[in-house]
Design a protein around this motif. Structure first.
Motif, PDB file in Angstrom:
ATOM      1  N   ILE A 108     -82.440 -64.234 -51.540  1.00 34.38           N
ATOM      2  CA  ILE A 108     -81.514 -63.394 -52.309  1.00 34.38           C
ATOM      3  C   ILE A 108     -81.048 -62.230 -51.443  1.00 34.38           C
ATOM      4  N   ARG A 109     -79.752 -62.087 -51.333  1.00 32.19           N
ATOM      5  CA  ARG A 109     -79.178 -60.976 -50.577  1.00 32.19           C
ATOM      6  C   ARG A 109     -78.421 -60.062 -51.544  1.00 32.19           C
ATOM      7  N   ILE A 110     -78.670 -58.777 -51.442  1.00 27.69           N
ATOM      8  CA  ILE A 110     -78.083 -57.803 -52.359  1.00 27.69           C
ATOM      9  C   ILE A 110     -77.015 -56.998 -51.637  1.00 27.69           C
ATOM     10  N   ARG A 111     -75.876 -56.860 -52.284  1.00 24.44           N
ATOM     11  CA  ARG A 111     -74.804 -56.011 -51.755  1.00 24.44           C
ATOM     12  C   ARG A 111     -74.484 -54.956 -52.811  1.00 24.44           C
ATOM     13  N   GLU A 112     -74.886 -53.726 -52.557  1.00 23.52           N
ATOM     14  CA  GLU A 112     -74.602 -52.643 -53.497  1.00 23.52           C
ATOM     15  C   GLU A 112     -73.234 -52.063 -53.174  1.00 23.52           C
ATOM     16  N   THR A 113     -72.407 -51.912 -54.188  1.00 18.32           N
ATOM     17  CA  THR A 113     -71.028 -51.492 -53.957  1.00 18.32           C
ATOM     18  C   THR A 113     -70.738 -50.169 -54.648  1.00 18.32           C
ATOM     19  N   ASP A 114     -69.649 -49.538 -54.208  1.00 21.25           N
ATOM     20  CA  ASP A 114     -69.290 -48.260 -54.815  1.00 21.25           C
ATOM     21  C   ASP A 114     -68.439 -48.481 -56.058  1.00 21.25           C
ATOM     22  N   LEU A 115     -67.978 -47.396 -56.653  1.00 16.45           N
ATOM     23  CA  LEU A 115     -67.311 -47.460 -57.949  1.00 16.45           C
ATOM     24  C   LEU A 115     -65.849 -47.889 -57.871  1.00 16.45           C
ATOM     25  N   THR A 116     -65.337 -48.132 -56.679  1.00 14.80           N
ATOM     26  CA  THR A 116     -63.928 -48.510 -56.556  1.00 14.80           C
ATOM     27  C   THR A 116     -63.699 -49.995 -56.776  1.00 14.80           C
ATOM     28  N   ASP A 117     -64.768 -50.794 -56.796  1.00 15.94           N
ATOM     29  CA  ASP A 117     -64.627 -52.237 -57.005  1.00 15.94           C
ATOM     30  C   ASP A 117     -65.616 -52.705 -58.059  1.00 15.94           C
ATOM     31  N   PRO A 118     -65.206 -52.742 -59.330  1.00 24.89           N
ATOM     32  CA  PRO A 118     -66.151 -53.136 -60.381  1.00 24.89           C
ATOM     33  C   PRO A 118     -66.623 -54.576 -60.288  1.00 24.89           C
ATOM     34  N   THR A 119     -65.951 -55.424 -59.494  1.00 23.49           N
ATOM     35  CA  THR A 119     -66.427 -56.800 -59.341  1.00 23.49           C
ATOM     36  C   THR A 119     -67.316 -56.964 -58.110  1.00 23.49           C
ATOM     37  N   CYS A 120     -67.623 -55.886 -57.435  1.00 27.46           N
ATOM     38  CA  CYS A 120     -68.650 -55.876 -56.372  1.00 27.46           C
ATOM     39  C   CYS A 120     -68.355 -56.831 -55.215  1.00 27.46           C
ATOM     40  N   GLY A 121     -67.098 -57.068 -54.909  1.00 23.49           N
ATOM     41  CA  GLY A 121     -66.754 -57.961 -53.811  1.00 23.49           C
ATOM     42  C   GLY A 121     -66.640 -59.421 -54.201  1.00 23.49           C
ATOM     43  N   LEU A 122     -66.691 -59.721 -55.510  1.00 20.92           N
ATOM     44  CA  LEU A 122     -66.615 -61.110 -55.961  1.00 20.92           C
ATOM     45  C   LEU A 122     -65.259 -61.719 -55.628  1.00 20.92           C
ATOM     46  N   ARG A 123     -64.187 -60.970 -55.853  1.00 18.17           N
ATOM     47  CA  ARG A 123     -62.839 -61.528 -55.628  1.00 18.17           C
ATOM     48  C   ARG A 123     -62.573 -61.779 -54.147  1.00 18.17           C
ATOM     49  N   THR A 124     -63.205 -61.022 -53.287  1.00 20.31           N
ATOM     50  CA  THR A 124     -62.962 -61.185 -51.849  1.00 20.31           C
ATOM     51  C   THR A 124     -63.970 -62.112 -51.189  1.00 20.31           C
TER      52      THR A 124
ATOM     53  N   PRO B 297     -61.165 -34.272 -58.960  1.00 16.82           N
ATOM     54  CA  PRO B 297     -61.521 -34.796 -57.641  1.00 16.82           C
ATOM     55  C   PRO B 297     -61.683 -36.311 -57.643  1.00 16.82           C
ATOM     56  N   VAL B 298     -61.329 -36.934 -56.523  1.00 13.07           N
ATOM     57  CA  VAL B 298     -61.461 -38.375 -56.352  1.00 13.07           C
ATOM     58  C   VAL B 298     -62.871 -38.671 -55.831  1.00 13.07           C
ATOM     59  N   VAL B 299     -63.539 -39.620 -56.468  1.00  5.64           N
ATOM     60  CA  VAL B 299     -64.906 -39.987 -56.084  1.00  5.64           C
ATOM     61  C   VAL B 299     -65.002 -41.493 -55.893  1.00  5.64           C
ATOM     62  N   ARG B 300     -66.027 -41.901 -55.146  1.00 11.95           N
ATOM     63  CA  ARG B 300     -66.228 -43.316 -54.888  1.00 11.95           C
ATOM     64  C   ARG B 300     -67.631 -43.809 -55.278  1.00 11.95           C
ATOM     65  N   ALA B 301     -68.584 -42.900 -55.411  1.00 10.36           N
ATOM     66  CA  ALA B 301     -69.967 -43.299 -55.645  1.00 10.36           C
ATOM     67  C   ALA B 301     -70.580 -42.434 -56.741  1.00 10.36           C
ATOM     68  N   VAL B 302     -71.692 -42.936 -57.309  1.00 11.39           N
ATOM     69  CA  VAL B 302     -72.356 -42.217 -58.401  1.00 11.39           C
ATOM     70  C   VAL B 302     -72.754 -40.811 -57.965  1.00 11.39           C
ATOM     71  N   GLN B 303     -73.331 -40.690 -56.771  1.00 13.22           N
ATOM     72  CA  GLN B 303     -73.759 -39.365 -56.309  1.00 13.22           C
ATOM     73  C   GLN B 303     -72.582 -38.424 -56.124  1.00 13.22           C
ATOM     74  N   GLU B 304     -71.430 -38.943 -55.703  1.00 11.23           N
ATOM     75  CA  GLU B 304     -70.236 -38.098 -55.588  1.00 11.23           C
ATOM     76  C   GLU B 304     -69.800 -37.597 -56.963  1.00 11.23           C
ATOM     77  N   CYS B 305     -69.942 -38.438 -57.987  1.00 14.28           N
ATOM     78  CA  CYS B 305     -69.612 -38.019 -59.358  1.00 14.28           C
ATOM     79  C   CYS B 305     -70.507 -36.854 -59.782  1.00 14.28           C
ATOM     80  N   LEU B 306     -71.803 -37.007 -59.541  1.00 10.24           N
ATOM     81  CA  LEU B 306     -72.750 -35.974 -59.957  1.00 10.24           C
ATOM     82  C   LEU B 306     -72.506 -34.667 -59.198  1.00 10.24           C
ATOM     83  N   HIS B 307     -72.182 -34.778 -57.911  1.00 11.77           N
ATOM     84  CA  HIS B 307     -71.915 -33.554 -57.143  1.00 11.77           C
ATOM     85  C   HIS B 307     -70.612 -32.887 -57.593  1.00 11.77           C
ATOM     86  N   ALA B 308     -69.639 -33.702 -58.018  1.00 11.13           N
ATOM     87  CA  ALA B 308     -68.399 -33.114 -58.533  1.00 11.13           C
ATOM     88  C   ALA B 308     -68.683 -32.258 -59.762  1.00 11.13           C
ATOM     89  N   VAL B 309     -69.602 -32.721 -60.604  1.00 11.11           N
ATOM     90  CA  VAL B 309     -70.003 -31.941 -61.782  1.00 11.11           C
ATOM     91  C   VAL B 309     -70.772 -30.697 -61.340  1.00 11.11           C
TER      92      VAL B 309
END
Length: 283
Positions: free
Chosen positions: A120-136, A213-225
């Motif tokens: 099993i290989r895991i690819r963690e993705t940021d918030l800009t692609d809700p399908t996590c690279g499935l379409r590509t 502000p524009v964010v890409r990851a969960v931690q960026e969201c929290l820091h924006a707050v």
């Protein structure tokens, strides 16, 4: 009876419509209809009652559906075991968001028990692609959250989570027991980059275009707050730093946790993964 023809039959039986089944199978309707008619000839009985609005299963068709599902499940298990024995069988899973979700932990344990030889290989993705690279083609299956454009995808809902607004702990609104989206209309929200899936963007902006502000990851969201007093949405039940608070939103649709694969994907590893995920997330 060929397995491919039986898969065609199951698609029609589940959709109860030849046109929808053909779309699901990525084929045109005439060859699908011919395949089902040949299957009926092999069985020696009608499997469907046809009407202008669709089809219904005959009693014979209902029996065949039960038996066919069991047969196809067994065939998938055979493929998985043979692939594992041959070595090199891998499944790439895209994960969006919190990998510490208890559902993920239960799924990982259950999948290891039933597929011990699969890498099993895991690819963690940021918030800009809700399908996590499935379409590509970067992953075989995704664990993510809806809504997003579901065109040519098969989406299985695993769980729904209520949603709240994330605020700085010293924000006056953080003392409220609950809030409505209208209470936040004059605030700056975090948002996602241009080109992000519109349905996904709209959901996390509460259905209204926002400034912030524009964010890409969960931690960026929290820091924006934390740094800017920006507000944003998050599923309830996640651990947050003490400097932040989350207040439930009473007029926000729940966030849907889903497993997603490409429509028509017959990879037995993917089919098994989604089935095990559905069971793991029910507990």
């Amino acid at each position: 009876m060929e397995l491919r023809t039986l898969r065609y039959f199951v698609a029609v039986a589940e959709e109860l419509h030849f046109g929808r089944a053909a779309t699901r199978l990525h084929m045109s309707q005439p060859p699908l209809s011919r395949a089902v008619k040949r299957l009926e000839a092999d069985v020696g009985a009608l499997l469907f009652t046809r009407s202008p609005t669709g089809v219904t299963l005959t009693p014979v068709g209902a029996v065949l559906l039960d038996e066919t599902r069991a047969l196809l499940d067994h065939a998938d298990r055979v493929r998985v075991r043979v692939s594992a024995a041959a070595g090199g069988a891998t499944l790439t899973v895209g994960i969006l968001g919190d990998g510490t979700d208890p559902g993920v932990s239960r799924l990982a344990a259950a999948y290891r028990r039933t597929h011990p030889g699969i890498d099993i290989r895991i690819r963690e993705t940021d918030l800009t692609d809700p399908t996590c690279g499935l379409r590509t083609g970067q992953v075989d299956v995704a664990l993510t959250r809806a809504p997003f454009d579901e065109t040519a995808l098969t989406v299985r809902e695993l769980r729904t989570d209520p949603v709240g607004v994330v605020l700085r702990a010293d924000d006056p609104l953080a003392r409220c027991d609950r809030l409505r989206l209208a209470d936040l209309s004059d605030r700056r929200w975090f948002r996602f980059p241009e080109g992000t899936d519109p349905a996904w963007q709209s959901y996390w902006n509460g259905g209204t275009p926002r400034e912030g502000p524009v964010v890409r990851a969960v931690q960026e969201c929290l820091h924006a707050v934390l740094w800017n007093g920006t507000v944003g949405l998050a599923p309830l039940g996640h651990d947050l730093p003490a400097e932040l608070a989350v207040v439930p939103l009473v007029d926000m649709a729940p966030s849907r946790v889903v497993a997603v694969c490409n429509e028509g994907d017959t990879n037995p590893l993917v089919r098994s993964f989604i089935g095990i995920a559905a069971a793991a997330y029910r507990h």
